[in-house]
Design a protein around this motif. Sequence first.
Motif, mmCIF file in Angstrom:
data_model
loop_
_atom_site.group_PDB
_atom_site.id
_atom_site.type_symbol
_atom_site.label_atom_id
_atom_site.label_comp_id
_atom_site.label_asym_id
_atom_site.label_seq_id
_atom_site.Cartn_x
_atom_site.Cartn_y
_atom_site.Cartn_z
ATOM 1 N N ILE A 196 0.834 -1.202 0.000
ATOM 2 C CA ILE A 196 0.000 0.000 0.000
ATOM 3 C C ILE A 196 0.866 1.248 0.000
ATOM 4 C CG2 ILE A 196 -1.614 1.359 1.389
ATOM 5 C CD1 ILE A 196 -2.910 -1.306 2.224
ATOM 6 N N THR A 197 1.950 1.220 0.793
ATOM 7 C CA THR A 197 2.849 2.370 0.858
ATOM 8 C C THR A 197 3.476 2.662 -0.501
ATOM 9 O OG1 THR A 197 3.363 1.968 3.184
ATOM 10 C CG2 THR A 197 4.938 3.288 1.932
ATOM 11 N N PHE A 198 3.946 1.610 -1.164
ATOM 12 C CA PHE A 198 4.572 1.780 -2.475
ATOM 13 C C PHE A 198 3.580 2.347 -3.492
ATOM 14 C CE2 PHE A 198 5.826 -0.255 -6.610
ATOM 15 C CZ PHE A 198 6.890 0.590 -6.869
ATOM 16 N N LYS A 199 2.378 1.781 -3.522
ATOM 17 C CA LYS A 199 1.374 2.257 -4.483
ATOM 18 C C LYS A 199 0.926 3.674 -4.151
ATOM 19 C CE LYS A 199 -0.525 -2.240 -5.815
ATOM 20 N NZ LYS A 199 -1.750 -3.066 -5.877
ATOM 21 N N THR A 200 0.859 4.001 -2.882
ATOM 22 C CA THR A 200 0.500 5.361 -2.476
ATOM 23 C C THR A 200 1.544 6.356 -2.956
ATOM 24 O OG1 THR A 200 -0.704 4.580 -0.528
ATOM 25 C CG2 THR A 200 0.022 6.884 -0.523
ATOM 26 N N GLN A 201 2.812 5.975 -2.845
ATOM 27 C CA GLN A 201 3.886 6.831 -3.339
ATOM 28 C C GLN A 201 3.769 7.042 -4.846
ATOM 29 O OE1 GLN A 201 7.307 4.653 -2.022
ATOM 30 N NE2 GLN A 201 7.318 5.575 0.029
ATOM 31 N N LEU A 202 3.455 5.977 -5.561
ATOM 32 C CA LEU A 202 3.277 6.092 -7.002
ATOM 33 C C LEU A 202 2.073 6.964 -7.342
ATOM 34 C CD1 LEU A 202 3.975 2.400 -8.095
ATOM 35 C CD2 LEU A 202 5.447 4.377 -8.505
ATOM 36 N N LYS A 203 1.000 6.789 -6.616
ATOM 37 C CA LYS A 203 -0.211 7.585 -6.839
ATOM 38 C C LYS A 203 0.069 9.070 -6.626
ATOM 39 C CE LYS A 203 -3.446 7.086 -3.732
ATOM 40 N NZ LYS A 203 -3.585 8.384 -3.049
ATOM 41 N N GLU A 204 0.755 9.386 -5.527
ATOM 42 C CA GLU A 204 1.080 10.785 -5.228
ATOM 43 C C GLU A 204 2.041 11.358 -6.268
ATOM 44 O OE1 GLU A 204 2.543 10.529 -1.253
ATOM 45 O OE2 GLU A 204 0.531 10.420 -0.358
ATOM 46 N N HIS A 205 2.944 10.522 -6.736
ATOM 47 C CA HIS A 205 3.886 10.947 -7.777
ATOM 48 C C HIS A 205 3.132 11.330 -9.051
ATOM 49 C CE1 HIS A 205 7.360 10.869 -10.482
ATOM 50 N NE2 HIS A 205 6.654 10.066 -11.271
ATOM 51 N N ILE A 206 2.198 10.482 -9.475
ATOM 52 C CA ILE A 206 1.430 10.767 -10.689
ATOM 53 C C ILE A 206 0.618 12.047 -10.531
ATOM 54 C CG2 ILE A 206 -0.457 9.943 -12.162
ATOM 55 C CD1 ILE A 206 0.566 7.090 -11.629
ATOM 56 N N ARG A 207 -0.040 12.201 -9.403
ATOM 57 C CA ARG A 207 -0.864 13.401 -9.192
ATOM 58 C C ARG A 207 0.001 14.656 -9.148
ATOM 59 N NH1 ARG A 207 -5.871 12.113 -9.167
ATOM 60 N NH2 ARG A 207 -6.773 10.318 -8.056
ATOM 61 N N SER A 208 1.221 14.517 -8.641
ATOM 62 C CA SER A 208 2.109 15.673 -8.546
ATOM 63 C C SER A 208 2.714 16.051 -9.886
ATOM 64 C CB SER A 208 3.224 15.381 -7.531
ATOM 65 O OG SER A 208 4.149 16.450 -7.474
ATOM 66 N N TYR A 209 3.160 15.047 -10.640
ATOM 67 C CA TYR A 209 3.893 15.324 -11.869
ATOM 68 C C TYR A 209 3.017 15.320 -13.122
ATOM 69 C CZ TYR A 209 8.341 15.150 -9.416
ATOM 70 O OH TYR A 209 9.396 15.428 -8.576
ATOM 71 N N PRO B 95 -0.596 16.407 -13.360
ATOM 72 C CA PRO B 95 -1.900 16.884 -12.870
ATOM 73 C C PRO B 95 -2.984 16.920 -13.942
ATOM 74 C CG PRO B 95 -0.345 18.698 -13.102
ATOM 75 C CD PRO B 95 0.446 17.439 -13.275
ATOM 76 N N VAL B 96 -2.611 17.236 -15.181
ATOM 77 C CA VAL B 96 -3.614 17.316 -16.243
ATOM 78 C C VAL B 96 -4.212 15.937 -16.508
ATOM 79 C CG1 VAL B 96 -3.985 17.776 -18.700
ATOM 80 C CG2 VAL B 96 -2.594 19.345 -17.333
ATOM 81 N N GLN B 97 -3.352 14.920 -16.580
ATOM 82 C CA GLN B 97 -3.823 13.568 -16.884
ATOM 83 C C GLN B 97 -4.579 12.936 -15.732
ATOM 84 O OE1 GLN B 97 -0.761 14.786 -17.390
ATOM 85 N NE2 GLN B 97 0.250 13.865 -19.163
ATOM 86 N N SER B 98 -4.278 13.336 -14.492
ATOM 87 C CA SER B 98 -4.842 12.622 -13.340
ATOM 88 C C SER B 98 -5.913 13.396 -12.573
ATOM 89 C CB SER B 98 -3.719 12.254 -12.358
ATOM 90 O OG SER B 98 -3.089 13.414 -11.842
ATOM 91 N N GLU B 99 -6.120 14.648 -12.917
ATOM 92 C CA GLU B 99 -7.025 15.485 -12.112
ATOM 93 C C GLU B 99 -8.425 14.909 -11.983
ATOM 94 O OE1 GLU B 99 -9.000 19.985 -12.057
ATOM 95 O OE2 GLU B 99 -7.521 19.458 -13.587
ATOM 96 N N HIS B 100 -8.961 14.378 -13.067
ATOM 97 C CA HIS B 100 -10.357 13.931 -13.072
ATOM 98 C C HIS B 100 -10.510 12.446 -12.747
ATOM 99 C CE1 HIS B 100 -11.629 17.776 -14.738
ATOM 100 N NE2 HIS B 100 -10.623 17.688 -15.574
#
Length: 265
Positions: free
Chosen positions: A18-31, A33-38
């Motif tokens: 869960i920790t690893f996937k959470t880090q990946l999720k936060e990375h995608i949302r941070s880097y 934002p256009v692709q992941s916002e919705h």
Amino acid sequence: MLKISREQMAKMSAGILITFKTQLKEHIRSYFPVQSEHLDDANLLVFIDEAIETANYFAISEQAAIQSFIDHTVLLGRNFHQNPLYAELCLPLYDKDISDNIHRLDTLYDNTWAYLDIVRGKDASHLFLAVSRLKSWLESAKALGYNSLNIHEIINAFNLVFPEKYKAHSEKVHIDFIREAVSRAIEDNFLQPASQLSYVLMAFIAGLNFYHDKLIIGVLKKDTQALSVEHEQNARYEMLLNAANNYLSKIITSARALATEQKKD
């Protein structure tokens, strides 16, 4: 360096995974934002799971390499290695002389950004213009109606919608892409020439596997749910156009909002 194989994924404690996937999720949302916002977290995590599975197919198990592979999946689309447009970019994934996965992904990164800098333009300006052009093209194509598919007309549409990407590839590569995209349109039960043409243009912009890419279909729940139960071809064409228009509109809105925020900064 942390490695995560398919077998380790199965055995890994829930907390570490869960920790690893959470880090990946936060990375995608941070880097991205256009692709992941919705996209909601549930669909984003499915996207991550599928990308990790594909990375494992190439024996990519290091944490940093997995993150890099996921970055490329966001940029180029789900299963980007299957896209004829990106065959040359992906050569490092198949190069047996490169034994180190970090080196492999670094080489992929260099190839990809040399390509994207030309095709997407500064701050992805070319891409966002292409998204706007595709919206207009889909509307005009519907008005004109298409009763048959002509490869050279499709290639010309590529040039009209996204000239920078069109110029980056040979005619042979375009033809290979069109044939593969039409084949996938048929597999996804789009049997009319007009719907296949729209499918191919969406694939040219959003990725060959866009119809199964959680970054895209995850933000179109109502549209995809309706398509999953509708089999009448005229209705499917209308639904595909609506789904494409909804997605492209969201991308344009997010891009404008991000540009406004950047100007404030």
